[in-house]
Design a protein around this motif. Structure first.
Motif, PDB file in Angstrom:
ATOM      1  N   GLY A 195     -50.053 -13.638 -67.707  1.00 59.43           N
ATOM      2  CA  GLY A 195     -50.807 -14.390 -68.690  1.00 59.43           C
ATOM      3  C   GLY A 195     -50.199 -14.285 -70.071  1.00 59.43           C
ATOM      4  O   GLY A 195     -49.516 -13.317 -70.406  1.00 59.43           O
ATOM      5  N   LEU A 196     -50.436 -15.304 -70.893  1.00 62.60           N
ATOM      6  CA  LEU A 196     -49.918 -15.314 -72.252  1.00 62.60           C
ATOM      7  C   LEU A 196     -50.631 -14.277 -73.107  1.00 62.60           C
ATOM      8  O   LEU A 196     -50.057 -13.676 -73.987  1.00 62.60           O
ATOM      9  N   GLN A 197     -51.907 -14.073 -72.823  1.00 66.94           N
ATOM     10  CA  GLN A 197     -52.695 -13.184 -73.647  1.00 66.94           C
ATOM     11  C   GLN A 197     -52.505 -11.745 -73.182  1.00 66.94           C
ATOM     12  O   GLN A 197     -52.852 -11.381 -72.068  1.00 66.94           O
ATOM     13  N   GLU A 243     -50.071 -10.100 -78.253  1.00 68.76           N
ATOM     14  CA  GLU A 243     -49.413 -11.378 -78.517  1.00 68.76           C
ATOM     15  C   GLU A 243     -50.222 -12.504 -77.890  1.00 68.76           C
ATOM     16  O   GLU A 243     -50.786 -12.358 -76.827  1.00 68.76           O
ATOM     17  N   GLY A 244     -50.272 -13.625 -78.556  1.00 68.81           N
ATOM     18  CA  GLY A 244     -50.909 -14.797 -77.984  1.00 68.81           C
ATOM     19  C   GLY A 244     -52.392 -14.909 -78.246  1.00 68.81           C
ATOM     20  O   GLY A 244     -52.980 -15.934 -77.962  1.00 68.81           O
ATOM     21  N   ASP A 245     -53.004 -13.855 -78.763  1.00 66.76           N
ATOM     22  CA  ASP A 245     -54.447 -13.903 -78.991  1.00 66.76           C
ATOM     23  C   ASP A 245     -54.831 -14.943 -80.035  1.00 66.76           C
ATOM     24  O   ASP A 245     -55.826 -15.633 -79.886  1.00 66.76           O
ATOM     25  N   ASP A 246     -54.046 -15.054 -81.091  1.00 67.19           N
ATOM     26  CA  ASP A 246     -54.374 -16.007 -82.151  1.00 67.19           C
ATOM     27  C   ASP A 246     -54.289 -17.444 -81.654  1.00 67.19           C
ATOM     28  O   ASP A 246     -55.125 -18.279 -81.981  1.00 67.19           O
ATOM     29  N   ALA A 247     -53.296 -17.748 -80.848  1.00 66.33           N
ATOM     30  CA  ALA A 247     -53.110 -19.114 -80.345  1.00 66.33           C
ATOM     31  C   ALA A 247     -54.206 -19.506 -79.367  1.00 66.33           C
ATOM     32  O   ALA A 247     -54.548 -20.679 -79.249  1.00 66.33           O
ATOM     33  N   LEU A 248     -54.769 -18.540 -78.655  1.00 69.24           N
ATOM     34  CA  LEU A 248     -55.780 -18.839 -77.641  1.00 69.24           C
ATOM     35  C   LEU A 248     -57.191 -18.459 -78.063  1.00 69.24           C
ATOM     36  O   LEU A 248     -58.107 -18.510 -77.248  1.00 69.24           O
ATOM     37  N   ASN A 287     -62.957 -18.320 -76.936  1.00 72.02           N
ATOM     38  CA  ASN A 287     -64.225 -18.075 -77.620  1.00 72.02           C
ATOM     39  C   ASN A 287     -64.880 -19.411 -77.930  1.00 72.02           C
ATOM     40  O   ASN A 287     -64.683 -19.976 -79.004  1.00 72.02           O
ATOM     41  N   LYS A 288     -65.650 -19.927 -76.994  1.00 73.93           N
ATOM     42  CA  LYS A 288     -66.258 -21.250 -77.117  1.00 73.93           C
ATOM     43  C   LYS A 288     -67.512 -21.206 -77.980  1.00 73.93           C
ATOM     44  O   LYS A 288     -68.238 -20.212 -78.004  1.00 73.93           O
ATOM     45  N   THR A 289     -67.750 -22.288 -78.706  1.00 77.20           N
ATOM     46  CA  THR A 289     -68.963 -22.445 -79.499  1.00 77.20           C
ATOM     47  C   THR A 289     -69.536 -23.832 -79.239  1.00 77.20           C
ATOM     48  O   THR A 289     -68.816 -24.753 -78.858  1.00 77.20           O
TER      49      THR A 289
END
Length: 93
Positions: A28-30, A34-39, A44-46
């Motif tokens: 996985g990218l996350q 690394e990758g947390d900011d892009a995803l 985290n849906k709202t």
């Protein structure tokens, strides 16, 4: 001649032909670093309720068929994919 047992034993069948003995998924990218900011928006849906606007100008009424006719214009924000994307302004005429 193919061994009839190899068609029944799927794992043995593919080992003979591909030399792979297991399947490995892509990482996985996350990774927690690394990758947390892009995803962030994807993970985290709202649910946001936005305002819209509608204008109605009725020009004709058909009482027999319970129909109205005229010019109707609506403006509203589009889909945000639960907050992960910037909404587009939609104009419907």
């Amino acid at each position: 001649v193919e061994d009839p047992q190899s068609f029944i034993d799927v794992i043995a069948f593919y080992k003979q032909r591909t030399a792979y003995d297991m399947a490995v998924a892509l990482p996985g990218l996350q990774s927690g670093e690394e990758g947390d900011d892009a995803l962030f928006g994807e993970n985290n849906k709202t649910f946001d309720v936005t305002n819209g606007r509608i204008e109605m100008e009725v020009n004709k009424v058909n009482a027999d068929d319970s129909e109205i006719g005229g010019v109707f214009v609506a403006t509203q924000l589009g889909d945000t994919d639960m907050g992960s994307k910037v909404p587009k302004k939609i104009l419907t005429k």
